[in-house]
Design a protein around this motif. Structure first.
Motif, PDB file in Angstrom:
ATOM      1  N   GLY A 223       0.828  -1.211   0.000  1.00 10.66           N
ATOM      2  CA  GLY A 223       0.000   0.000   0.000  1.00 10.66           C
ATOM      3  C   GLY A 223       0.852   1.246   0.000  1.00 10.66           C
ATOM      4  N   VAL A 227       0.960   4.130  -3.005  1.00 12.84           N
ATOM      5  CA  VAL A 227       0.581   5.542  -2.865  1.00 12.84           C
ATOM      6  C   VAL A 227       1.794   6.457  -2.890  1.00 12.84           C
TER       7      VAL A 227
ATOM      8  N   PHE B 246      -5.760   3.209  -2.530  1.00 11.32           N
ATOM      9  CA  PHE B 246      -6.857   3.672  -1.675  1.00 11.32           C
ATOM     10  C   PHE B 246      -8.055   2.733  -1.762  1.00 11.32           C
ATOM     11  N   ARG B 250      -5.060  -2.361   2.257  1.00 10.36           N
ATOM     12  CA  ARG B 250      -5.210  -1.804   3.598  1.00 10.36           C
ATOM     13  C   ARG B 250      -3.855  -1.417   4.152  1.00 10.36           C
ATOM     14  N   ARG B 254      -4.678   5.085   5.901  1.00 10.96           N
ATOM     15  CA  ARG B 254      -5.250   5.204   4.567  1.00 10.96           C
ATOM     16  C   ARG B 254      -6.445   6.157   4.556  1.00 10.96           C
ATOM     17  N   ASN B 255      -7.358   5.968   5.539  1.00 10.11           N
ATOM     18  CA  ASN B 255      -8.567   6.782   5.504  1.00 10.11           C
ATOM     19  C   ASN B 255      -8.274   8.245   5.788  1.00 10.11           C
ATOM     20  N   ARG B 307     -10.095   5.818  -7.682  1.00 10.68           N
ATOM     21  CA  ARG B 307     -10.454   5.016  -6.506  1.00 10.68           C
ATOM     22  C   ARG B 307     -11.931   4.631  -6.587  1.00 10.68           C
TER      23      ARG B 307
END
Lengths: 521, 426
Positions: A223, A227, B246, B250, B254-255, B307
């Protein structure tokens, strides 16, 4: 599943040849970061002042800390060590790579490409043809499709190769190489290569048994890797500058000399600045006219377009054209239309008045306003151009909202004998309320940032109470302060004040709509 | 197609009745829209509005082909026109358009300096529309007199609009003799200075080469293509990667991070412009083409859009692939990306328009003197300021700047318009 398998064979969690070099590398990393922190703290070598210095010390300190911690973690085969080393090397690879490109002047080498790029454009067309063929290949099946796909691939490859050669890739690469061998570029380049190798190794599957990484832990690494381009860009070019802008708005910075903290005086000055107040009055006047004029016709058009009759998509596309054309072109077209002596608008008024004067007993002189130079009509002209540009987009947004209104509602209303107007009034408008909130808010945000139209159409000047500032808007005032008078601190304060205004209007509008029960969530 | 027989037709259910009524209402509605006056009125209204929206562009395209003088004509005319000339013995002669016996005719000037009189209607001597200039030698004297502006003047018979009328001689002037271009036997007289030139609809294509070669728009055009291409590719790449992370991976924070992205969409670009400018100065990028590209490869909107689209793809697809041992990188490019063409086309078009039309940042970041690094928007703005005397060149420039995004929009509008709607991109 994978986790259990990995955990069930502790005996094999052995070593890999690269573990010792990694530990050494991380130790060197920590030492270098500590040295850099020390240099910033001691203000020798690297000189940064003020708040940015504190931020730099904080970031460098954190990097030092985690680089140092990663060493024992890796020795103990702890996954945290892998994660920390992975992230630190990722950041280092990006940073050192950036430095290399900066030192070899690749970033500004784009200028040279701009000069030669024109020669390559025909090959760009060749690539586009290949791309089209590939799209076409998706629609057929069998051996034809395979042949087409092959042809498309080769067209694209050959097109790209010819393009690169034609725009001077080879001399460009040569220049790059000659610059790369300078020590100032070679050092970061070497660091970048090593760091990206580490990143690659640590992200691969190979270290999984060594560090007993669980599936969730591996997912986290993936992840962060995915990103990372986005987040690094976001931090460097948006979040960082934003924070800096907030800081600058409390200083008297002119962009050159050292900034002095002036507290909130930039903001208190704004309250009494006649130009800023004038620009606020202007933009509120503009918004009050422009937002309804961009939203209400769009609502009506969307309601009319929302039928299954032929040609509706065509009209929709036509209404959308101004949004596509771009504000500069549109504004320049309107500049000619507004021309007071030979422009089409005043000519249209003459013809319209000719028609009106056909009525018996009337002999009225048609109005011939100086649209752009007269203070009374200048802002109105901006309203017209703005609405012209935004109606199409808003129509499309409303149309999308209408798609979600169930047709049964209209049918039921017809059973009750409702006419078109009643249906529009009682069904369309209430059902579209969430879309309306969205459209109004986005249009308002756009309207309050008005810049290009007045800037191109009549270039407002700062003359106190003169006709020249009839279209002075906050963003134009910001521009003048930042880039004509070099009051960067003051300009930042204008920016944040405008942001607060936009934010406040949005919140207030949102609240009132929610209290009226329009927004259920 | 055959439908299975309805088993409940015999029993009159109340629900059935409602359903039938609904059907009838639906049919009525369709009829009302499909036929007659309502439909005509709807099309007329939509068409009228479309005309309003399209007229500025028609005017732009036509004016791009005009001569400078033609753009200043009053009353304005949409189509480009130029004065006709005829080449006689290597000499260019202007063609005039004058009424001969009441019919407008293309004529050539045959003779100048003929003594003539200006004949007016004695009852309405000041109306310039109602005055005739005619050679004194050809005017037939009636011998009578009339009073014009308190002076006694002679009355003559002169041709007016294909007929002859009695007019009072107000003053003398000099006229030219014109003969028909096709039929030299036709003859008329008029004041040469005010004689209207014959015009033909023409197209002055040189405007485009002028504006490209001499006003430096060629460089601005290639710069814009280059910058736009890089920005589109960059945004697609970072948005696809970020959007996937996104949507499907996980990781801690992230949120919160996603919320920060959403929030940043609300912040006007103008707030960032001052610090971003300073950052570019300290990196030494200002006044170089790269300043328009590098900071704009990351886009919160694009990440958000991708996303949202990826969220709609069934999770089972990549779970199956993970079990197969396919790495996420391959899952993204082999499974997600091929499934997401509508979203990618939308984002591509959107970022194309965004990059192609961006104005404020190039205005700030590229100096006015640095013509080498102009893009179309800044070049157009300069052109708009410099070529006030020849708006035709400005229009040619606008056409060049506008035609590419319009073509892209037409090609991609199937995706674009619908997805703008669902994602609310502005």
């Amino acid at each position: 599943m994978t986790t259990e398998v990995l955990a069930s064979r502790p005996a094999t969690r052995g070593d890999a040849w690269w573990l010792t070099p990694l530990v050494i590398w991380q130790a060197v990393y920590a030492a270098a970061a500590a040295l850099a922190t020390g240099l910033v703290v001691a203000r020798t070598g690297i000189v940064i002042t003020g708040t940015p210095r504190l931020v730099a010390i904080g970031i460098l300190g954190l990097i030092t800390l985690f680089a140092a911690l990663s060493v024992p973690w890796i020795i103990r085969r702890n996954h945290r060590g892998r994660l920390a080393a992975f992230l630190l090397n990722l950041v280092l690879a990006v940073g050192a790579g950036f430095l290399t490109l900066q030192e070899t002047n690749v970033f500004n080498g784009l200028d040279a490409l701009g000069g030669t790029f024109g020669r390559g454009i025909p090959f760009l067309a060749l690539m586009a043809v290949g791309w089209l063929i590939a799209g076409w290949a998706g629609k057929v099946t069998g051996p034809t499709a395979r042949a087409l796909r092959l042809a498309a691939r080769w067209l694209v490859i050959i097109g790209l190769a010819l393009l690169l050669i034609r725009v001077g890739l080879l001399p460009g690469v040569w220049t790059f190489l000659t610059r790369l061998v300078q020590p100032a570029a070679l050092t970061p380049a070497a660091v970048a290569v090593v760091a990206s190798l580490w990143t690659r190794i640590l992200l691969s599957d190979e270290p999984n048994p060594i560090f007993r990484s669980t599936k969730a832990q591996l997912e986290i690494m993936d992840g962060l890797f995915f990103v990372s381009p986005n987040v690094l860009g976001f931090l460097a070019f948006l979040a960082g500058p934003l924070a800096f802008s907030l800081f600058v708005s409390f200083t008297d910075w002119d962009g050159l000399s050292e900034a002095a903290w002036v507290g909130i005086s930039n903001y208190t000055d704004l309250v009494t600045d006649p130009f800023f107040l004038k620009s606020l009055r202007n933009i509120l006047y503009f918004g009050v006219l422009a937002v309804p004029l961009s939203v209400l016709p769009a609502l009506g058009l969307a309601a009319l377009l929302n039928t299954k009759m032929p040609g509706m998509k065509f009209f929709r596309a036509l209404y959308f054209l101004p949004a596509v054309a771009g504000v500069v072109g549109v504004a320049l077209i309107w500049k000619q239309l507004y021309n007071a002596t030979v422009g089409y608008i005043n000519y249209g008024l003459v013809r319209l008045w000719d028609l009106i004067n056909l009525l018996p007993g009337l002999d009225l002189a048609p109005p011939q306003p100086q649209w752009l130079s007269s203070p009374s009509t200048a802002m109105l002209s901006m309203v017209i151009v703005f609405s012209f540009s935004t109606i199409g987009l808003n129509t499309v947004l409303f149309l999308a909202g209408l798609q979600s209104v169930p047709g049964d509602l209209y049918e039921a209303a017809e059973l009750d004998g409702a006419g078109p107007w009643a249906k529009f009034r009682r069904i369309t408008i209430p059902m579209l309320a969430p879309t309306t909130v969205f459209v109004v808010i986005t249009t308002t945000i756009l309207a309050l940032q008005l810049f290009s139209e007045p800037f191109i159409l009549n270039a407002p000047q700062l003359s106190p109470n003169g006709p020249g500032n009839a279209t002075l808007t906050p963003v134009i005032y910001l521009y003048q302060n930042a880039f004509e008078r070099f009051n960067q601190g003051y300009a930042s304060a204008i920016g944040w004040a405008l942001f607060l205004l936009i934010f406040a209007i949005t919140i207030v509008y949102f609240r009132t709509q929610r209290d009226r029960g329009v927004l259920s969530t | 197609m055959t439908t299975p027989p309805d088993r409940t037709t015999t029993a009159e259910h109340p629900e059935r009745t409602v359903a039938r009524q609904l059907q009838a209402a639906r049919a009525r509605r369709r009829r009302r829209i499909r036929t007659g006056f309502g439909r005509l009125a709807l099309y007329a209204f939509l068409g009228g509005f479309a005309l309003l929206m399209v007229f500025p562009f028609v005017y732009m395209a036509a004016s791009a082909l005009k001569t400078p003088a033609d753009t200043f004509r009053y009353p304005p005319k949409v189509l480009p026109r130029e004065a006709e000339v005829i080449v006689v013995d290597g000499e260019e002669l202007p063609v005039y358009s004058l009424p001969v016996e009441g019919n407008p005719t293309d004529v050539l000037l045959a003779e100048q300096g003929i003594e003539a009189g200006v004949f007016v209607d004695p009852d309405n001597p000041d109306d310039p529309e109602d005055q005739v200039a005619w050679p004194l030698a050809l005017a037939e004297d009636t011998g009578r007199t009339a009073v014009v502006d308190g002076e006694e003047v002679g009355v003559f018979v002169v041709p007016v609009g294909g007929d002859t009328e009695e007019r009072a001689l107000a003053r003398t002037t000099v006229v030219g003799r014109f003969i028909g271009q096709d039929d030299p036997s036709l003859e008329t007289f008029a004041v040469v200075r005010t004689a209207p030139a014959a015009e033909a609809i023409t197209a002055r294509w040189e405007n485009f080469s002028d504006v490209l070669d001499r006003r430096g728009l060629d460089r601005a055009l290639t710069n814009t293509i280059l910058v736009t291409g890089l920005v589109v590719l960059g945004i697609l790449f970072t948005s696809i990667m970020g959007g996937y992370a996104f949507a499907r991976i996980r990781f801690p924070g992230r949120n919160a991070l996603f919320l920060a992205y959403l929030g940043s969409i609300m912040i006007p670009f103008i707030v960032v412009i001052v610090p971003l400018f300073q950052l570019m100065v300290s990196l030494g990028w200002i006044d170089h083409l790269g300043v328009l590209v590098w900071p704009f490869l990351f886009n919160a909107y694009g990440t958000f859009l991708m996303r949202q689209f990826f969220m709609g793809i069934p999770k089972e697809l990549d779970e199956a692939a993970v079990i197969d041992g396919a790495k996420r990188w391959r899952i993204l490019w082999r499974i997600y990306v091929p499934l997401s063409w509508p979203a990618i086309a939308t984002l591509g078009t959107f970022s194309f328009l965004y990059a192609w039309n961006s104005f404020v940042w190039p205005l700030v970041a590229i100096q006015t003197a640095n013509e080498e690094d102009w893009v179309l928007t800044t070049a157009l703005r300069q052109l708009g300021g410099q070529s006030v005397e020849s708006p035709n060149l400005i229009f040619a420039g606008i056409v060049i700047a506008v035609v590419v995004p319009m073509a892209i929009f037409v090609a991609a509008q199937r995706y674009f318009v619908e997805n703008v709607a669902t994602s609310g991109i502005k």
